[in-house]
Design a protein around this motif. Structure first.
Motif, PDB file in Angstrom:
ATOM      1  N   LEU A 139       0.745  -1.211   0.057  1.00 20.02           N
ATOM      2  CA  LEU A 139      -0.023  -0.140   0.125  1.00 20.02           C
ATOM      3  C   LEU A 139       0.752   1.330   0.122  1.00 20.02           C
ATOM      4  O   LEU A 139       0.501   2.254   0.671  1.00 20.02           O
ATOM      5  CB  LEU A 139      -1.108   0.095   1.190  1.00 20.02           C
ATOM      6  N   ASP A 140       1.818   1.243  -0.732  1.00 21.95           N
ATOM      7  CA  ASP A 140       2.674   2.625  -1.001  1.00 21.95           C
ATOM      8  C   ASP A 140       2.392   3.195  -2.220  1.00 21.95           C
ATOM      9  O   ASP A 140       2.729   4.388  -2.523  1.00 21.95           O
ATOM     10  CB  ASP A 140       4.208   2.307  -0.856  1.00 21.95           C
ATOM     11  N   SER A 141       1.543   2.641  -3.265  1.00 18.43           N
ATOM     12  CA  SER A 141       1.106   3.150  -4.400  1.00 18.43           C
ATOM     13  C   SER A 141       0.086   2.376  -4.922  1.00 18.43           C
ATOM     14  O   SER A 141      -0.291   1.293  -4.720  1.00 18.43           O
ATOM     15  CB  SER A 141       2.106   3.280  -5.490  1.00 18.43           C
ATOM     16  N   TRP A 142      -1.060   3.135  -5.410  1.00 18.20           N
ATOM     17  CA  TRP A 142      -2.162   2.714  -6.076  1.00 18.20           C
ATOM     18  C   TRP A 142      -2.065   1.549  -6.900  1.00 18.20           C
ATOM     19  O   TRP A 142      -2.821   0.492  -7.023  1.00 18.20           O
ATOM     20  CB  TRP A 142      -3.230   3.707  -6.593  1.00 18.20           C
ATOM     21  N   ASP A 143      -0.973   1.572  -7.865  1.00 14.77           N
ATOM     22  CA  ASP A 143      -0.977   0.502  -8.829  1.00 14.77           C
ATOM     23  C   ASP A 143      -0.410  -0.786  -8.340  1.00 14.77           C
ATOM     24  O   ASP A 143      -0.228  -1.575  -9.043  1.00 14.77           O
ATOM     25  CB  ASP A 143      -0.105   1.098 -10.039  1.00 14.77           C
ATOM     26  N   GLN A 144      -0.061  -0.877  -7.072  1.00 23.37           N
ATOM     27  CA  GLN A 144       0.287  -2.182  -6.336  1.00 23.37           C
ATOM     28  C   GLN A 144      -0.995  -2.878  -5.436  1.00 23.37           C
ATOM     29  O   GLN A 144      -0.807  -3.805  -4.981  1.00 23.37           O
ATOM     30  CB  GLN A 144       1.446  -1.843  -5.395  1.00 23.37           C
ATOM     31  N   ALA A 145      -1.845  -1.806  -5.310  1.00 24.23           N
ATOM     32  CA  ALA A 145      -2.850  -2.115  -4.340  1.00 24.23           C
ATOM     33  C   ALA A 145      -4.007  -1.439  -4.735  1.00 24.23           C
ATOM     34  O   ALA A 145      -4.852  -0.858  -3.847  1.00 24.23           O
ATOM     35  CB  ALA A 145      -2.606  -1.912  -2.920  1.00 24.23           C
ATOM     36  N   PRO A 146      -4.744  -1.455  -5.878  1.00 23.93           N
ATOM     37  CA  PRO A 146      -5.910  -0.948  -6.298  1.00 23.93           C
ATOM     38  C   PRO A 146      -7.122  -1.069  -5.237  1.00 23.93           C
ATOM     39  O   PRO A 146      -7.503  -0.034  -4.893  1.00 23.93           O
ATOM     40  CB  PRO A 146      -6.189  -1.296  -7.933  1.00 23.93           C
ATOM     41  N   ALA A 147      -7.556  -2.339  -5.074  1.00 24.55           N
ATOM     42  CA  ALA A 147      -8.888  -2.291  -4.405  1.00 24.55           C
ATOM     43  C   ALA A 147      -8.515  -2.075  -2.777  1.00 24.55           C
ATOM     44  O   ALA A 147      -9.305  -1.881  -2.154  1.00 24.55           O
ATOM     45  CB  ALA A 147      -9.397  -3.542  -4.503  1.00 24.55           C
ATOM     46  N   ALA A 148      -7.223  -2.842  -2.310  1.00 24.02           N
ATOM     47  CA  ALA A 148      -6.754  -2.804  -0.989  1.00 24.02           C
ATOM     48  C   ALA A 148      -6.650  -1.366  -0.488  1.00 24.02           C
ATOM     49  O   ALA A 148      -6.854  -1.145   0.551  1.00 24.02           O
ATOM     50  CB  ALA A 148      -5.682  -3.481  -0.893  1.00 24.02           C
ATOM     51  N   SER A 188      -0.627  12.132  -9.544  1.00 18.79           N
ATOM     52  CA  SER A 188      -1.764  12.869  -8.450  1.00 18.79           C
ATOM     53  C   SER A 188      -2.711  13.826  -9.288  1.00 18.79           C
ATOM     54  O   SER A 188      -4.011  13.629  -8.895  1.00 18.79           O
ATOM     55  CB  SER A 188      -0.907  13.482  -7.457  1.00 18.79           C
ATOM     56  N   ASP A 189      -2.092  14.524 -10.108  1.00 19.80           N
ATOM     57  CA  ASP A 189      -3.210  15.571 -10.737  1.00 19.80           C
ATOM     58  C   ASP A 189      -4.045  15.037 -11.752  1.00 19.80           C
ATOM     59  O   ASP A 189      -5.418  15.363 -11.855  1.00 19.80           O
ATOM     60  CB  ASP A 189      -2.465  16.802 -11.539  1.00 19.80           C
ATOM     61  N   ALA A 190      -3.800  13.515 -12.390  1.00 27.00           N
ATOM     62  CA  ALA A 190      -4.356  12.978 -13.114  1.00 27.00           C
ATOM     63  C   ALA A 190      -5.708  11.999 -12.403  1.00 27.00           C
ATOM     64  O   ALA A 190      -6.443  11.569 -12.973  1.00 27.00           O
ATOM     65  CB  ALA A 190      -3.835  12.161 -14.136  1.00 27.00           C
ATOM     66  N   GLY A 191      -5.477  12.312 -11.181  1.00 23.54           N
ATOM     67  CA  GLY A 191      -6.445  11.539 -10.136  1.00 23.54           C
ATOM     68  C   GLY A 191      -6.155  10.098  -9.585  1.00 23.54           C
ATOM     69  O   GLY A 191      -6.839   9.441  -8.850  1.00 23.54           O
ATOM     70  N   LEU A 192      -4.559   9.766  -9.731  1.00 21.29           N
ATOM     71  CA  LEU A 192      -4.253   8.627  -9.140  1.00 21.29           C
ATOM     72  C   LEU A 192      -4.081   8.951  -7.435  1.00 21.29           C
ATOM     73  O   LEU A 192      -3.375   9.699  -7.226  1.00 21.29           O
ATOM     74  CB  LEU A 192      -3.036   7.964  -9.613  1.00 21.29           C
ATOM     75  N   PRO A 193      -4.617   8.231  -6.561  1.00 21.72           N
ATOM     76  CA  PRO A 193      -4.605   8.226  -5.156  1.00 21.72           C
ATOM     77  C   PRO A 193      -3.105   8.238  -4.608  1.00 21.72           C
ATOM     78  O   PRO A 193      -2.416   7.561  -5.203  1.00 21.72           O
ATOM     79  CB  PRO A 193      -5.465   7.150  -4.653  1.00 21.72           C
ATOM     80  N   ASP A 194      -2.853   9.292  -3.994  1.00 22.05           N
ATOM     81  CA  ASP A 194      -1.554   9.192  -3.227  1.00 22.05           C
ATOM     82  C   ASP A 194      -1.444   8.907  -1.981  1.00 22.05           C
ATOM     83  O   ASP A 194      -2.167   8.944  -0.894  1.00 22.05           O
ATOM     84  CB  ASP A 194      -1.076  10.807  -3.087  1.00 22.05           C
ATOM     85  N   LEU A 195      -0.777   7.554  -1.918  1.00 27.12           N
ATOM     86  CA  LEU A 195      -0.688   6.661  -0.641  1.00 27.12           C
ATOM     87  C   LEU A 195       0.425   6.801   0.283  1.00 27.12           C
ATOM     88  O   LEU A 195       0.459   6.157   1.183  1.00 27.12           O
ATOM     89  CB  LEU A 195      -0.996   5.208  -1.120  1.00 27.12           C
ATOM     90  N   LEU A 196       1.359   7.707  -0.181  1.00 34.71           N
ATOM     91  CA  LEU A 196       2.637   7.590   0.368  1.00 34.71           C
ATOM     92  C   LEU A 196       2.622   8.279   1.578  1.00 34.71           C
ATOM     93  O   LEU A 196       3.163   7.989   2.664  1.00 34.71           O
ATOM     94  CB  LEU A 196       3.712   8.109  -0.548  1.00 34.71           C
ATOM     95  N   GLY A 197       1.673   9.234   1.996  1.00 35.34           N
ATOM     96  CA  GLY A 197       1.338  10.037   3.083  1.00 35.34           C
ATOM     97  C   GLY A 197       0.830   9.327   4.235  1.00 35.34           C
ATOM     98  O   GLY A 197       0.330  10.159   4.928  1.00 35.34           O
TER      99      GLY A 197
END
Length: 564
Positions: free
Chosen positions: A111-120, A340-349
């Motif tokens: 869970l450090d980026s959306w493309d590794q854990a979309p649903a999670a 992030s501007d394109a809408g991908l969730p930012d999980l790192l924070g």
């Protein structure tokens, strides 16, 4: 064969059968709450099983490796599902949660980026907001205009939010970190003598001065003493007060409603460590004990205590998601600005960690399977078991009760036993594999005393200089590192809601028998068994429903309340 993908389940199915068989056989061989013989015997068994080397030249294959090592660890385990294994805040996990954890391991999202854990990642976000709602309600900051979801790109919402952590230590560190970022590097941490050692360690790790320790008579933070400590620091001092809802030693809950009034009076920030007691929020009968929690600036919760989750399942909660902004961080390969501007969730924070397993899955599955009322029933049942144990102790002249429990921790000892005798009984039962009991030195929590240190407002009472490495952990809590203290008690931390009355009677019989066989106390002998006395009127086997600050009392000479 890999665990994931379309072929993974077929590979896992026979292996899970091997694991379950090994767990069953190991528990049968152990035949008790923990293995007999103590550390040397366990070390010898592990060494013998690995006599061919931890890393053999040629592997033994998955079936043999799982069978031998899982059975080894099960046979040598301290089993929290055994009612006689009750030393720590170490819960027996629910089967449904353990099964969900298998799925998390097989899928292995990070869970450090959306493309590794979309649903999670979405499941984590929604579950965290639901848990935050237990503390603060579901509403956002008035006038913020925020809906139930974060804005595009993962920017912070003004609604209550939470982060998944590894437990109370990490959550408490986050509470101190956010206070430092908001109030500056000169912030003073002020906590009770009953605070968890991780508060002191967090201050040390973050380069802050040693926390000011405030007296905690009877094991709870005194509002009057807190007011004096804050007044001594001065009206303009940046301060974080840390209160506790469920102490590790006694399961005591600080008077949160009174403490929030004191912190508001001085403009201090408040963090509440509710790692133990926070799950009372599920219960309409018991949540009144946490009145005032909703006024805290941040809260620690742990679901691997009174939430029956496999480790780890911690949560850090804030009333306004924007309070988490200091954790925002940029690493282009994980959360590039244009992504992030394109809408991908930012999980790192959402964590101080980068790689994170989806610990939220087991939590979400449990919440869905049991619902609020199901979890509330488990919490209430566990607290009732603790009160029943306290009743038995209060009715037995051979035993001395510290106080009626507020949560699920019961402190007691053989009547007339000194610290050495108490420690000896505990170690004897553990070495024989009969019972696992904890220990709590409550000498520092006697009325009007603060760990014997005399530390007051503005001074370090932990016994070491501010920032000293040893002081970060060793100074926290009464009796730390002191050996068998003069006011040592056996600690039973009950987390098995299905413990039977006969289990509790067996536990007390083991203690009494071990006492009779062990060394005498300072007077040369301990009381011999005598017919039980009737239970006091104030101790009835029903869940406590009193508000914070109400203490049960016991007037018996050997089952008296030791809280002021």
């Amino acid at each position: 064969m890999l665990a994931g993908g379309t072929e993974g389940p077929a590979a896992l199915r026979p292996l899970t059968g091997v694991v379950i068989d090994a767990l069953e056989e190991g528990a049968a061989r152990r035949c008790g709450p923990l293995p007999r013989g103590g550390p040397r015997r366990v070390a010898a068994a592990v060494g013998a099983a690995l006599a061919g080397g931890v890393i053999p030249e040629r592997g033994t294959g998955p079936h043999e490796a799982l069978d031998s090592l899982v059975r080894l660890v099960a046979e040598g385990a301290a089993d929290p599902a055994d009612p006689l294994c009750a030393a720590h805040l170490h819960c027996p996990p629910l089967a449904v949660a353990a099964a969900a954890d298998l799925a998390a391991s097989a899928l292995n999202p990070s869970l450090d980026s959306w493309d590794q854990a979309p649903a999670a990642s979405e499941l984590e976000a929604l579950t965290c907001r639901a848990l935050a709602g237990l503390v603060y309600g579901d509403g956002g900051v008035p006038g913020s205009g925020d809906g139930p979801r974060d804005r595009p790109g993962g920017s912070r919402s003004a609604r209550p939010d939470a982060l998944v952590t590894t437990g109370g230590t990490e959550s408490n560190q986050l509470g101190v970190l956010l206070a430092r970022e908001r109030l500056g590097p000169d912030v003073r941490v002020v906590c009770g003598a009953n605070a968890h050692h991780s508060v002191h360690r967090a201050a040390w790790l973050l380069g802050l001065r040693e926390p000011v320790r405030v007296p905690a008579p009877g094991g709870v933070l005194c509002p009057r003493a807190l007011r004096a400590a804050l007044a001594a620091l001065g009206p303009c001092a940046p301060v974080l007060v840390v209160a506790t809802a469920g102490t590790t030693d006694a399961g005591a809950v600080d008077p949160l409603a009174e403490l929030t009034g004191v912190t508001a009076e001085f403009g201090a920030r408040l963090h509440v460590d509710a790692a133990y007691g926070g799950m009372l929020l599920f219960s309409t009968q018991l949540r009144a004990s946490l009145a005032g929690l909703e006024r805290a600036d941040s809260v620690t919760l742990d679901l691997h205590k009174l939430g029956w989750q496999p480790v780890a399942a911690g949560v850090f909660v804030v009333p306004d998601g924007r309070d988490l902004s200091p954790l925002d961080h940029r690493a282009d390969y994980l959360n590039a600005g244009d992504d992030s501007d394109a809408g991908l969730p930012d999980l790192l924070g959402r964590s101080l960690r980068t790689t994170r397993r989806p610990d939220v899955l087991k939590v979400a599955v449990t919440l869905r399977a049991l619902g609020r009322t199901g979890l509330a029933a488990l919490v209430e049942r566990t607290c009732t078991v603790a009160r029943s144990l306290a009743e038995l102790i209060a009715a037995d002249r051979r035993l001395e009760l510290f106080a009626m429990p507020e949560l699920s921790t019961v402190l007691f000892r053989p009547a007339g036993a000194d610290g050495a005798a108490v420690a000896s009984v505990r170690r004897r039962l553990m070495a024989e594999g009969r019972a696992v009991l904890g220990r709590a030195d409550m000498g520092g929590f006697a009325a009007g005393r603060d760990g014997g240190s005399g530390g007051g407002a503005g001074g370090s009472s932990a016994g070491t200089g501010a920032g000293a490495g040893a002081g970060a952990g060793a100074g926290a809590g009464a009796g730390a590192g002191a050996g068998a203290g003069e006011d040592l008690w056996l600690k039973v931390t009950l987390l098995n809601p299905y413990a039977r009355h006969s289990d509790l009677e067996s536990l007390l019989k083991l203690v009494c028998d071990a006492t009779a066989d062990g060394p005498a106390g300072p007077a040369g002998s301990l009381p011999s068994p005598s017919p039980p006395k009737s239970a006091p009127p104030s101790a009835r086997p029903a869940p406590a429903t009193s508000t914070t600050g109400t203490r049960s009392s016991n007037t018996s000479s050997t089952a008296r309340s030791h809280r002021s």
